[in-house]
Write a protein that holds these residues in place. Structure first.
Motif, PDB file in Angstrom:
ATOM      1  N   GLU A 192     -20.154  -6.287 -15.905  1.00 63.39           N
ATOM      2  CA  GLU A 192     -19.564  -6.167 -14.675  1.00 63.39           C
ATOM      3  C   GLU A 192     -19.345  -7.664 -13.615  1.00 63.39           C
ATOM      4  O   GLU A 192     -18.331  -7.864 -13.067  1.00 63.39           O
ATOM      5  CB  GLU A 192     -20.200  -5.196 -14.132  1.00 63.39           C
ATOM      6  N   ILE A 193     -20.469  -8.243 -13.582  1.00 65.89           N
ATOM      7  CA  ILE A 193     -20.695  -9.348 -12.851  1.00 65.89           C
ATOM      8  C   ILE A 193     -19.690 -10.546 -13.423  1.00 65.89           C
ATOM      9  O   ILE A 193     -18.876 -11.194 -12.815  1.00 65.89           O
ATOM     10  CB  ILE A 193     -22.013  -9.878 -12.655  1.00 65.89           C
ATOM     11  N   LEU A 194     -19.826 -10.586 -14.681  1.00 70.53           N
ATOM     12  CA  LEU A 194     -18.946 -11.659 -15.503  1.00 70.53           C
ATOM     13  C   LEU A 194     -17.484 -11.570 -15.234  1.00 70.53           C
ATOM     14  O   LEU A 194     -16.762 -12.552 -15.025  1.00 70.53           O
ATOM     15  CB  LEU A 194     -19.417 -11.747 -16.854  1.00 70.53           C
ATOM     16  N   GLY A 195     -17.128 -10.123 -15.057  1.00 72.01           N
ATOM     17  CA  GLY A 195     -15.888 -10.001 -15.097  1.00 72.01           C
ATOM     18  C   GLY A 195     -15.302 -10.220 -13.561  1.00 72.01           C
ATOM     19  O   GLY A 195     -14.253 -10.851 -13.439  1.00 72.01           O
ATOM     20  N   PHE A 196     -16.095 -10.125 -12.599  1.00 71.12           N
ATOM     21  CA  PHE A 196     -15.981 -10.235 -11.244  1.00 71.12           C
ATOM     22  C   PHE A 196     -15.850 -11.993 -11.014  1.00 71.12           C
ATOM     23  O   PHE A 196     -14.919 -12.398 -10.424  1.00 71.12           O
ATOM     24  CB  PHE A 196     -17.069  -9.805 -10.297  1.00 71.12           C
ATOM     25  N   LEU A 197     -16.590 -12.437 -11.731  1.00 68.40           N
ATOM     26  CA  LEU A 197     -16.597 -14.088 -11.596  1.00 68.40           C
ATOM     27  C   LEU A 197     -15.453 -14.863 -12.560  1.00 68.40           C
ATOM     28  O   LEU A 197     -15.502 -15.837 -12.615  1.00 68.40           O
ATOM     29  CB  LEU A 197     -17.827 -14.677 -11.987  1.00 68.40           C
ATOM     30  N   GLN A 198     -14.749 -14.033 -13.208  1.00 70.95           N
ATOM     31  CA  GLN A 198     -13.527 -14.510 -13.782  1.00 70.95           C
ATOM     32  C   GLN A 198     -12.176 -14.758 -12.626  1.00 70.95           C
ATOM     33  O   GLN A 198     -11.507 -15.548 -13.046  1.00 70.95           O
ATOM     34  CB  GLN A 198     -12.834 -13.562 -14.778  1.00 70.95           C
ATOM     35  N   LYS A 199     -12.268 -14.161 -11.551  1.00 73.37           N
ATOM     36  CA  LYS A 199     -11.500 -14.315 -10.572  1.00 73.37           C
ATOM     37  C   LYS A 199     -12.131 -15.364  -9.674  1.00 73.37           C
ATOM     38  O   LYS A 199     -13.232 -15.608  -9.655  1.00 73.37           O
ATOM     39  CB  LYS A 199     -11.311 -13.043  -9.573  1.00 73.37           C
ATOM     40  N   PRO A 200     -11.114 -16.121  -8.888  1.00 74.93           N
ATOM     41  CA  PRO A 200     -11.707 -17.371  -8.132  1.00 74.93           C
ATOM     42  C   PRO A 200     -12.681 -16.580  -6.781  1.00 74.93           C
ATOM     43  O   PRO A 200     -12.381 -15.498  -6.211  1.00 74.93           O
ATOM     44  CB  PRO A 200     -10.272 -17.525  -7.322  1.00 74.93           C
ATOM     45  N   LEU A 201     -13.613 -17.193  -6.751  1.00 73.04           N
ATOM     46  CA  LEU A 201     -14.629 -16.739  -5.936  1.00 73.04           C
ATOM     47  C   LEU A 201     -14.617 -17.228  -4.487  1.00 73.04           C
ATOM     48  O   LEU A 201     -14.540 -18.812  -4.333  1.00 73.04           O
ATOM     49  CB  LEU A 201     -16.079 -17.296  -6.508  1.00 73.04           C
TER      50      LEU A 201
END
Length: 249
Positions: A192-201
């Motif tokens: 879930e965290i890795l998926g979130f980090l695929q978007k620009p932070l």
């Protein structure tokens, strides 16, 4: 005792705007079960719980009740502590984010980031949800400018804030998580965290102006601003160990 035989366990620190309830008890009992198991298994355990006592919701709830923010927090902290005594919770420390020791750690932590150029000043313009104490952009909003998380109305704000350069750490975070698969467990949360980090932070607003919110930890480099409550609150997991002066687990 080896590092593998030391365990640092925490509950969330519970927001002091309302009474302790079954959900708080459930989480705390689960943590207590783990703490007791590890102690019986011979580990050295430090078990932390406490209350999160700053932010706009506290300020507004205190005003609604006709008391000061610290009076509300004192009352709620005592009720949480009384609940844990009744349930015989075996925590080693009950931390409050209004503790002077915690406030000193938060200010030292933020000063270090400021000195290293990891915090900068800018203007925020957008929508703010008081309930979630979170900013949103136009594209995030739900129907009728509602908060996408809780659905409550948001307020449009334009004000000076201080921002943490969170975007600078995106690639390093991804590399660290992928290289250390047991760093986040269970696996579903890591993914879930890795998926979130695929978007620009994006960078994170870490302050609120005292002209709007006075109930918070004053920034050490700008006395007209307080720390964003979630920044202040999360640092409790360090200050609860007497960081930076104490020995961290």
């Amino acid at each position: 005792m080896s590092e593998r035989r030391r365990r640092y366990l925490t509950t969330p620190i519970y927001y002091a705007s309302g009474e302790p309830h079954l959900g708080h008890a459930y989480t705390t009992i689960l943590a207590d079960v783990l703490a007791r198991f590890y102690r019986q298994d011979g580990a050295e355990v430090f078990f932390l719980t406490g209350t999160d006592e700053h932010g706009q919701k506290i300020q507004e709830e205190a005003a609604r009740r006709g008391v000061t923010p610290i009076e509300l927090c004192d009352q709620m902290a005592e009720r949480f502590e009384a609940a844990w005594r009744t349930l015989e919770i075996s925590h080693d420390r009950f931390i409050r984010t209004t503790d002077k020791e915690h406030i000193a750690v938060v200010q030292a932590f933020l000063q270090r980031l400021w000195d290293r150029g990891q915090i900068y000043e800018s203007i925020y313009s957008g929508w703010y949800c008081v309930h979630d104490e979170r900013y949103w952009t136009d594209k995030d909003l739900g129907p009728d400018n509602g908060c996408p998380d809780c659905g409550r109305p948001t307020r449009h704000l334009e004000e000076k804030n201080y921002f943490f350069r969170m975007s600078a750490y995106q690639e390093a975070l991804v590399r660290h998580i992928e290289a250390n698969p047991d760093w986040i467990v269970p696996e579903i949360r890591r993914n879930e965290i890795l998926g979130f980090l695929q978007k620009p932070l994006g960078d994170l607003s870490i302050s609120r102006p005292k002209s709007r919110l006075r109930w918070g930890v004053t920034l050490p480099f700008d006395y007209e601003h307080v720390a964003y409550v979630c920044v202040d609150a999360l640092i409790n997991y360090l200050s609860g160990l007497d960081y930076p002066g104490g020995e961290a687990y």
